[in-house]
Design an enzyme around this catalytic site. Structure first.
Site, mmCIF file in Angstrom:
data_model
loop_
_atom_site.group_PDB
_atom_site.id
_atom_site.type_symbol
_atom_site.label_atom_id
_atom_site.label_comp_id
_atom_site.label_asym_id
_atom_site.label_seq_id
_atom_site.Cartn_x
_atom_site.Cartn_y
_atom_site.Cartn_z
ATOM 1 N N SER A 180 35.018 29.281 47.075
ATOM 2 C CA SER A 180 36.072 29.870 46.816
ATOM 3 C C SER A 180 36.245 31.278 47.444
ATOM 4 O O SER A 180 35.338 31.807 48.078
ATOM 5 C CB SER A 180 36.018 30.478 45.223
ATOM 6 O OG SER A 180 37.429 31.144 44.976
ATOM 7 N N TYR A 193 32.318 33.252 37.446
ATOM 8 C CA TYR A 193 32.614 32.210 38.167
ATOM 9 C C TYR A 193 32.455 32.548 39.676
ATOM 10 O O TYR A 193 31.791 31.674 40.863
ATOM 11 C CB TYR A 193 34.233 32.101 38.076
ATOM 12 C CG TYR A 193 35.067 31.307 39.177
ATOM 13 C CD1 TYR A 193 34.814 29.751 39.015
ATOM 14 C CD2 TYR A 193 35.579 31.906 40.249
ATOM 15 C CE1 TYR A 193 35.535 28.958 39.854
ATOM 16 C CE2 TYR A 193 36.174 31.022 41.140
ATOM 17 C CZ TYR A 193 36.210 29.701 40.854
ATOM 18 O OH TYR A 193 36.886 28.993 41.827
#
Length: 288
Positions: A180, A193
């Protein structure tokens, strides 16, 4: 001083329960570009994809099928979305099996690989794409349960899938991991995350070094803001409405715009690449 990009409403506010369903999203994410012609780059291959029921995973499954691959699709419990993925894959004359279960459990990861091999006899590519996230405004609000679930789903599962899949891969196989943009710039509300996504980069680079002598290439994709069910089921409705408006392109990307990165890494076009990441993120410079 450069001003921060203002957030602009791009779609109506909306909210879903976890894990989110693509068929309920407005507007629907674009996961297939029917105008693009295929060239058979993956003819006869088997490409195991986690999170292939919707979003980026579905777009990758469809593009891979268009290029000639069969698709084992691993997903949690989004059965309606998974059925749609299967139909889309079969439109291109390829086979798709749906394997439902929780990838945060090692036993299920092993089971999914066994089922894939039982049906297709091999694994030419492993796409570790499924992920979860739980925004928290305060560090103290990240419970041990959330922390373990996030790490087990996002990074432990990659270890388990790789361990199980490697015996069924050959010298031309590929592994592609989804990280990400938060890996490179961080995220105040997604501390656990973002931490797993950083771990995925280290995992990818380390695994690439481990497997390079075996001819297996390991690379990754680090998407920016992409319009997927994960977004609609994670953030509050107002944030969802402006999601993606603060990147240089001032919009969220569509899954179909990310899928070609995976195709490139899954075929011979990337034969001189391993341990690398591609960055479809709307123009954000992350130097990673």
């Amino acid at each position: 001083m450069q001003k921060a990009n203002p957030k602009k409403q791009l779609r109506k506010p909306q909210k879903q329960n976890r894990p989110g369903n693509q068929y309920r999203m407005k507007p629907q994410p674009v996961t297939d570009d029917k105008k693009k012609m295929a060239s058979g780059k993956l003819s006869g291959k088997t490409k195991l994809i986690t999170g292939g029921d919707s979003g980026i995973g579905r777009a990758v499954a469809i593009l891979f099928a268009k290029e000639g691959a069969d698709i084992p699709n691993v997903y949690l419990k989004e059965h309606v979305d998974a059925k749609e993925t299967r139909s889309s894959v079969e439109e291109y004359g390829r086979k798709c099996i749906a394997i439902a279960g929780d990838i945060s459990k090692e036993a299920f990861c092993q089971k999914a690989v066994r089922q894939t091999v039982r049906v297709f006899g091999k694994i030419d590519s492993l796409v570790n794409n499924a992920t979860t996230q739980f925004p928290q405004e305060e560090v103290k609000n990240i419970s041990a349960e959330q922390l373990i679930n996030t790490f087990a789903t996002n990074i432990f599962s990659m270890f388990w899938f790789v361990q199980s899949a490697l015996p069924h891969m050959n010298a031309e196989s590929t592994i592609i991991n989804t990280a990400s943009v938060t890996t490179y710039r961080g995220s105040a509300e997604l501390l656990d995350y973002a931490s797993t996504k950083g771990a995925i980069v280290a995992f990818t680079r380390s695994l690439s070094a481990k497997l390079v002598d075996h001819g297996i290439h390991v690379n990754g994709v680090a998407p920016g803001p992409i319009w997927t069910p994960l977004i609609a089921s994670t953030f509050d409705p107002e944030k969802v409405s402006s999601f993606g408006s603060d990147v240089p392109m001032k919009r969220a990307g569509e899954p179909v715009e990310v899928a070609p990165c995976y195709l490139f890494l899954a075929c011979d076009d990337s034969s001189y690449m391993t341990g690398q990441f591609l960055h479809p993120n709307g123009g954000e410079i992350v130097n990673g």
